[in-house]
Scaffold this active site. Structure first.
Site, PDB file in Angstrom:
ATOM      1  N   CYS A  13       0.810  -1.226   0.000  1.00  0.00           N
ATOM      2  CA  CYS A  13       0.000   0.000   0.000  1.00  0.00           C
ATOM      3  C   CYS A  13       0.839   1.270   0.000  1.00  0.00           C
ATOM      4  O   CYS A  13       0.352   2.333  -0.388  1.00  0.00           O
ATOM      5  CB  CYS A  13      -0.937   0.010   1.202  1.00  0.00           C
ATOM      6  SG  CYS A  13      -2.118  -1.353   1.215  1.00  0.00           S
TER       7      CYS A  13
ATOM      8  N   HIS B 271      -8.905   3.907  -1.733  1.00  0.00           N
ATOM      9  CA  HIS B 271      -7.549   3.394  -1.510  1.00  0.00           C
ATOM     10  C   HIS B 271      -7.096   2.618  -2.746  1.00  0.00           C
ATOM     11  O   HIS B 271      -7.053   1.389  -2.741  1.00  0.00           O
ATOM     12  CB  HIS B 271      -7.562   2.501  -0.269  1.00  0.00           C
ATOM     13  CG  HIS B 271      -6.228   1.972   0.155  1.00  0.00           C
ATOM     14  ND1 HIS B 271      -5.020   2.466  -0.311  1.00  0.00           N
ATOM     15  CD2 HIS B 271      -5.906   0.966   1.027  1.00  0.00           C
ATOM     16  CE1 HIS B 271      -4.036   1.796   0.246  1.00  0.00           C
ATOM     17  NE2 HIS B 271      -4.549   0.879   1.059  1.00  0.00           N
TER      18      HIS B 271
ATOM     19  N   CYS C 118       0.325   2.142   6.563  1.00  0.00           N
ATOM     20  CA  CYS C 118       0.578   0.734   6.888  1.00  0.00           C
ATOM     21  C   CYS C 118       0.641  -0.068   5.593  1.00  0.00           C
ATOM     22  O   CYS C 118       0.006   0.293   4.594  1.00  0.00           O
ATOM     23  CB  CYS C 118      -0.512   0.192   7.804  1.00  0.00           C
ATOM     24  SG  CYS C 118      -2.188   0.326   7.157  1.00  0.00           S
TER      25      CYS C 118
END
Length: 396
Positions: free
Chosen positions: A90, A352, A382
């Site tokens: 990510c 996201h 994270c």
């Protein structure tokens, strides 16, 4: 020497499933248009660019074979402009921004673009392993009980740090409310690059707003959603879990791209460009791959120690809302001001798009500091496998 952010843009978010507003666009084309938009807006000659570093997590199918290079070629940049695609899960495009800025700081680059893209509608999550176990036997031997997916990691955080379902849903509703308020006030106008989309009917439409923001979201409405990751075997392994993570307190599957133009002070002056911010400090760290999402805490601590800037000195904190327990954990650990945490909403509302999220957040953070006159902004992300990046920027 400093590394400066001259400009930053992003596409609007699209729902990461067939029928989403960006699902009809090839992901390389989505990044192509973002790169082209960044160059057109700043007026820079693409031939000045030393490198383009992009993030993408699902590097398979239409996102395979160095999608960033394909986007650079599609954007019409000179063939002499190289590009590479990286995967830190990510945090891929946040890491791209780190590498880009560090290249400027080292004197290797004068001008570089950090960017990212993810089409979760066209390359769904789970595509890249092709049904295999990527960890191999040594990882399996180190973690004999097995690692878990990120949703279960979020459940473990919620259980061990005692975040109740009400608290998770209230935070998530707040994310949508803040994003909706920002959008209605024009806060995203300067950062969103409208994308022209050809529909199945052949008609062209302009996508200029985030599709993932739900104005009518309430905590009461979210309370009716069922848990996403409930599993009997995992309930036996982790009896503390009571399954609180739902689609409403998680980030949605998202399509999107974003890009940031980074350069040295000397080059910015030579080109007559006025930077918006400078990179102040960087940190990256590993963390427990079972909990996976807690790395934002040690990464932030590392960043604060290196920077000499305290949490109270920072005007805005962007902590990626992969799942609601993550920013809530971060907020609790640092006793941070909730008003400064994701002030324009976060990924629960804004989406996201995995490989693009780092530079999307950076884009939003830069624009927020510009609009409010804040000096320092922190972002942290994270990452799958138990890692996290943290970045501190200073508005100029």
């Amino acid at each position: 020497m400093d590394a400066f952010i001259v400009d930053a843009i992003r596409t609007p978010s699209g729902k990461g499933k067939p029928g989403g507003q960006l699902s009809g666009i090839h992901p390389a084309e989505l990044l192509t248009r973002t790169l082209r938009g960044l160059v057109e807006r700043t007026g820079i000659d693409p031939g000045e660019i030393d490198d383009v570093i992009g993030g993408c997590v699902g590097q398979a199918g239409e996102q395979a074979l160095n999608i960033t290079r394909n986007a650079v070629l599609g954007a019409g940049f000179p063939e002499s402009v190289p590009a590479t695609t990286i995967d830190r899960q990510c945090g891929s495009s946040q890491q791209a921004a780190h590498f880009a800025a560090q290249g400027v700081l080292s004197g290797t680059y004068d001008v570089v673009i950090a960017c990212g893209v993810e089409s979760m509608s066209r390359v769904p999550m789970g595509t890249t392993p092709m049904g295999t176990n990527p960890g191999g036997p040594s990882v399996a031997a180190r973690y004999p009980e097995g690692l878990v997916n990120q949703g279960v990691s979020a459940e473990l955080i919620a259980a061990r740090w005692k975040f109740g379902r009400d608290e998770l849903d209230e935070f998530s509703a707040r994310s949508h409310a803040r994003a909706a308020l920002a959008a209605s006030g024009g806060a995203f106008d300067d950062e969103i690059l409208p994308i022209t989309v050809t529909g199945e009917d052949g008609a062209e439409r302009s996508a200029g707003a985030d599709e993932t923001v739900r104005v009518s979201t309430t905590a009461e409405g979210l309370a009716g959603l069922k848990p996403s990751f409930a599993n009997d075997a995992l309930s036996q392994r982790f009896p503390e879990i009571d399954w609180r993570i739902t689609p409403g307190n998680s980030s949605p599957l998202t399509d999107g791209a974003s890009a940031v133009l980074i350069m040295s002070e000397a080059k910015a002056k030579a080109l007559g460009l006025r930077p918006k911010a400078r990179f102040h400090s960087f940190a990256v760290t590993g963390s427990d791959p079972l909990l996976m999402l807690t790395g934002v805490v040690p990464a932030t601590r590392k960043l604060i120690e290196r920077s000499g800037v305290s949490i109270d000195d920072i005007d805005a904190y962007e902590v990626n809302e992969a799942f609601a327990p993550v920013p809530l954990l971060w907020q609790r650990e640092f006793d941070a001001d909730p008003a400064r945490l994701n002030p324009r909403g976060g990924a629960i509302a804004l989406g996201h798009p995995l490989g693009a999220s780092g530079t999307r957040i950076l884009t939003t953070l830069v624009n927020h500091l510009q609009a409010t006159g804040g000096r320092y902004g922190l972002q942290t992300m994270c990452e799958g496998g138990g890692m996290a990046n943290a970045t501190l920027i200073e508005r100029l």
